[in-house]
Design a protein around this motif. Structure first.
Motif, PDB file in Angstrom:
ATOM      1  N   SER A  28       0.816  -1.230   0.000  1.00 13.94           N
ATOM      2  CA  SER A  28       0.000   0.000   0.000  1.00 13.94           C
ATOM      3  C   SER A  28       0.845   1.273   0.000  1.00 13.94           C
ATOM      4  N   LYS A  29       2.043   1.204  -0.581  1.00 17.62           N
ATOM      5  CA  LYS A  29       2.866   2.419  -0.714  1.00 17.62           C
ATOM      6  C   LYS A  29       3.318   2.534  -2.167  1.00 17.62           C
TER       7      LYS A  29
ATOM      8  N   TYR B 238       9.823   8.251  -3.680  1.00 17.22           N
ATOM      9  CA  TYR B 238       8.646   9.124  -3.705  1.00 17.22           C
ATOM     10  C   TYR B 238       8.274   9.446  -5.147  1.00 17.22           C
ATOM     11  N   VAL B 239       6.986   9.698  -5.347  1.00 18.71           N
ATOM     12  CA  VAL B 239       6.505  10.158  -6.656  1.00 18.71           C
ATOM     13  C   VAL B 239       5.752  11.465  -6.414  1.00 18.71           C
ATOM     14  N   ILE B 240       5.973  12.427  -7.307  1.00 21.01           N
ATOM     15  CA  ILE B 240       5.210  13.679  -7.239  1.00 21.01           C
ATOM     16  C   ILE B 240       4.334  13.786  -8.480  1.00 21.01           C
ATOM     17  N   ASP B 241       3.036  13.982  -8.246  1.00 21.57           N
ATOM     18  CA  ASP B 241       2.136  14.243  -9.364  1.00 21.57           C
ATOM     19  C   ASP B 241       2.145  15.746  -9.629  1.00 21.57           C
ATOM     20  N   ALA B 242       2.785  16.138 -10.723  1.00 21.96           N
ATOM     21  CA  ALA B 242       2.800  17.553 -11.133  1.00 21.96           C
ATOM     22  C   ALA B 242       2.234  17.630 -12.542  1.00 21.96           C
ATOM     23  N   THR B 243       1.195  16.816 -12.789  1.00 19.65           N
ATOM     24  CA  THR B 243       0.677  16.701 -14.158  1.00 19.65           C
ATOM     25  C   THR B 243      -0.378  17.753 -14.495  1.00 19.65           C
ATOM     26  N   GLY B 244      -0.596  18.721 -13.606  1.00 16.29           N
ATOM     27  CA  GLY B 244      -1.493  19.831 -13.944  1.00 16.29           C
ATOM     28  C   GLY B 244      -2.962  19.491 -13.730  1.00 16.29           C
ATOM     29  N   HIS B 245      -3.816  20.179 -14.494  1.00 18.76           N
ATOM     30  CA  HIS B 245      -5.273  20.090 -14.297  1.00 18.76           C
ATOM     31  C   HIS B 245      -5.796  18.648 -14.256  1.00 18.76           C
TER      32      HIS B 245
ATOM     33  N   TYR C 155      -1.230   9.891  -0.777  1.00 16.28           N
ATOM     34  CA  TYR C 155      -1.262   8.437  -0.646  1.00 16.28           C
ATOM     35  C   TYR C 155       0.156   8.116  -0.213  1.00 16.28           C
ATOM     36  N   PRO C 156       0.384   7.066   0.577  1.00 10.03           N
ATOM     37  CA  PRO C 156       1.764   6.852   1.028  1.00 10.03           C
ATOM     38  C   PRO C 156       2.798   6.929  -0.105  1.00 10.03           C
ATOM     39  N   ASN C 157       3.716   7.862   0.054  1.00  9.68           N
ATOM     40  CA  ASN C 157       4.822   8.137  -0.886  1.00  9.68           C
ATOM     41  C   ASN C 157       4.419   8.868  -2.171  1.00  9.68           C
ATOM     42  N   LEU C 158       3.150   9.209  -2.300  1.00 10.29           N
ATOM     43  CA  LEU C 158       2.722   9.989  -3.479  1.00 10.29           C
ATOM     44  C   LEU C 158       2.336  11.396  -3.030  1.00 10.29           C
ATOM     45  N   TYR C 159       3.033  12.384  -3.591  1.00  9.31           N
ATOM     46  CA  TYR C 159       2.761  13.794  -3.279  1.00  9.31           C
ATOM     47  C   TYR C 159       2.143  14.459  -4.497  1.00  9.31           C
ATOM     48  N   VAL C 160       1.513  15.591  -4.238  1.00  6.85           N
ATOM     49  CA  VAL C 160       0.916  16.322  -5.355  1.00  6.85           C
ATOM     50  C   VAL C 160       1.307  17.787  -5.241  1.00  6.85           C
ATOM     51  N   CYS C 161       1.591  18.423  -6.378  1.00  7.59           N
ATOM     52  CA  CYS C 161       1.915  19.849  -6.358  1.00  7.59           C
ATOM     53  C   CYS C 161       1.328  20.514  -7.606  1.00  7.59           C
ATOM     54  N   GLY C 162       1.337  21.848  -7.593  1.00  9.00           N
ATOM     55  CA  GLY C 162       0.844  22.599  -8.751  1.00  9.00           C
ATOM     56  C   GLY C 162      -0.663  22.455  -8.908  1.00  9.00           C
ATOM     57  N   MET C 163      -1.120  22.687 -10.121  1.00  6.81           N
ATOM     58  CA  MET C 163      -2.570  22.665 -10.373  1.00  6.81           C
ATOM     59  C   MET C 163      -3.171  21.319  -9.997  1.00  6.81           C
ATOM     60  N   ALA C 164      -2.386  20.254 -10.093  1.00  4.19           N
ATOM     61  CA  ALA C 164      -2.889  18.922  -9.712  1.00  4.19           C
ATOM     62  C   ALA C 164      -3.325  18.910  -8.244  1.00  4.19           C
TER      63      ALA C 164
ATOM     64  N   ARG D 202      11.180  14.962   5.347  1.00 10.22           N
ATOM     65  CA  ARG D 202      10.897  13.554   5.630  1.00 10.22           C
ATOM     66  C   ARG D 202      12.169  12.703   5.526  1.00 10.22           C
ATOM     67  N   GLN D 203      12.975  12.988   4.507  1.00 14.36           N
ATOM     68  CA  GLN D 203      14.259  12.268   4.343  1.00 14.36           C
ATOM     69  C   GLN D 203      15.122  12.477   5.566  1.00 14.36           C
ATOM     70  N   LYS D 204      15.132  13.741   6.033  1.00 13.57           N
ATOM     71  CA  LYS D 204      15.982  14.105   7.161  1.00 13.57           C
ATOM     72  C   LYS D 204      15.521  13.375   8.429  1.00 13.57           C
ATOM     73  N   SER D 205      14.205  13.359   8.660  1.00 17.75           N
ATOM     74  CA  SER D 205      13.751  12.709   9.891  1.00 17.75           C
ATOM     75  C   SER D 205      13.947  11.201   9.792  1.00 17.75           C
TER      76      SER D 205
END
Ligand code: 48F
Length: 271
Positions: free
Chosen positions: A134-135, A162-169, A215-224, A255-258
């Motif tokens: 589940s990660k 980690y994965v970042i969703d920066a795919t926009g709208h 979701y565990p290890n999935l981040y989102v940024c930007g318009m997404a 998170r990496q640091k901690s």
């Protein structure tokens, strides 16, 4: 003497070296728009191994088009320092509004991101993720040309912490995870809520709140991020996008640091 086969050999071997070096990384970012590039810059600058996959030939997402093809972008006070950091020239327009050429903004951000050490692969689309316990543990990719031609070709995979969703709208990675996890995203509905109509001020404010792990290890940024959490769109003001990329990088770096601190505490206890 110029030999065509030598040119071919140089391109293929250099690309393959880059690609083979990108199969196991710290962070995969989906989308080389302003938020994805900003995230890649801040993560790579701190020495993380970062790879960005961009569907289109040209990186930059919605930035180059400015507003309705008027190729200028607006940035507010809070993000002015980022333009300076990336060597992008701008002009004050009125109090709190700065304008820059969308092309210079893209060029400055792209060059800074590459020079910081991030790898960007254009013409490659993320079509799925890998999940273990589940990660999220990486992404599944294919040539965009295969996708566009609708050819039946199996994809390949890249592992990451980690994965970042920066795919926009479209929030494409979040959509896949919502579908395949049967609605277990960390949103009010468990799924992608969908963006709301344009409201620049509220959109920019909420964007930084919505920039987080979904979701565990999935981040989102930007318009997404606003699409996932049901925030409004904001149109061609780009400060929030750049700050959202910086914010998601901060979250991952903390998170990496901690985790490193926890690991070294455990090692000390085991001694
Ligand atoms: O759309 P985009 O620029 O997203 P952003 O970084 O910035 C949004 C602004 O451009 C603008 C705005 C300003 O206020 O609202 O819309 O949030 O860039 C997203 C990039 O992701 C690529 C897409 O081609 C674009 O360059 N992309 C989308 N889906 C995929 C993808 C995918 N599945 N795999 C790889 N790349």
């Amino acid at each position: 003497m110029i030999d065509e086969v030598q040119i071919t050999r140089a391109i293929i071997s250099s690309y393959y070296e880059e690609f083979l070096n990108s199969l196991e990384v710290d962070v995969v970012i989906g989308g080389a728009g302003p938020s994805g590039l900003s995230a890649a810059y801040f993560l790579a600058k701190e020495g993380l191994k970062v790879v960005v996959f961009e569907r289109h030939l040209r990186p930059g997402g919605g930035m180059a088009g400015g507003g309705m093809l008027f190729n200028q972008i607006v940035v507010q006070e809070e993000a002015k320092a980022l333009l300076e950091l990336w060597g992008i020239r701008f002009k004050p327009f009125s109090r709190n509004y700065y304008v820059a050429s969308s092309l210079e903004a893209l060029a400055g951000l792209l060059l800074s991101t590459l020079r910081a050490g991030a790898r960007i692969f254009n013409g490659i689309s993320i079509e799925d993720v890998m999940v273990r316990n589940s990660k999220v543990r990486g992404v599944v990719i294919n040539w965009s040309s295969v996708e566009i031609a609708k050819l039946h070709v199996d994809p390949l995979a890249v592992k990451s912490h980690y994965v970042i969703d920066a795919t926009g709208h479209a929030a494409e990675i979040a959509q896949v995870v919502a579908r395949k996890s049967e609605g277990k995203l960390l949103t009010a509905t468990g799924g992608v809520i969908g963006e709301k109509p344009m409201w620049a001020e509220e959109g920019e404010r909420l964007l930084l709140v919505n920039t987080r792990e979904i979701y565990p290890n999935l981040y989102v940024c930007g318009m997404a991020a606003n699409a996932v959490f049901g925030g409004p769109r904001m149109g061609p003001i780009f400060g929030g996008m750049l700050l959202s990329g910086q914010r998601v990088a901060q979250l991952i770096l903390e998170r990496q640091k901690s985790q490193k601190n926890n690991n070294s505490q455990e090692e000390n206890q085991n001694r």
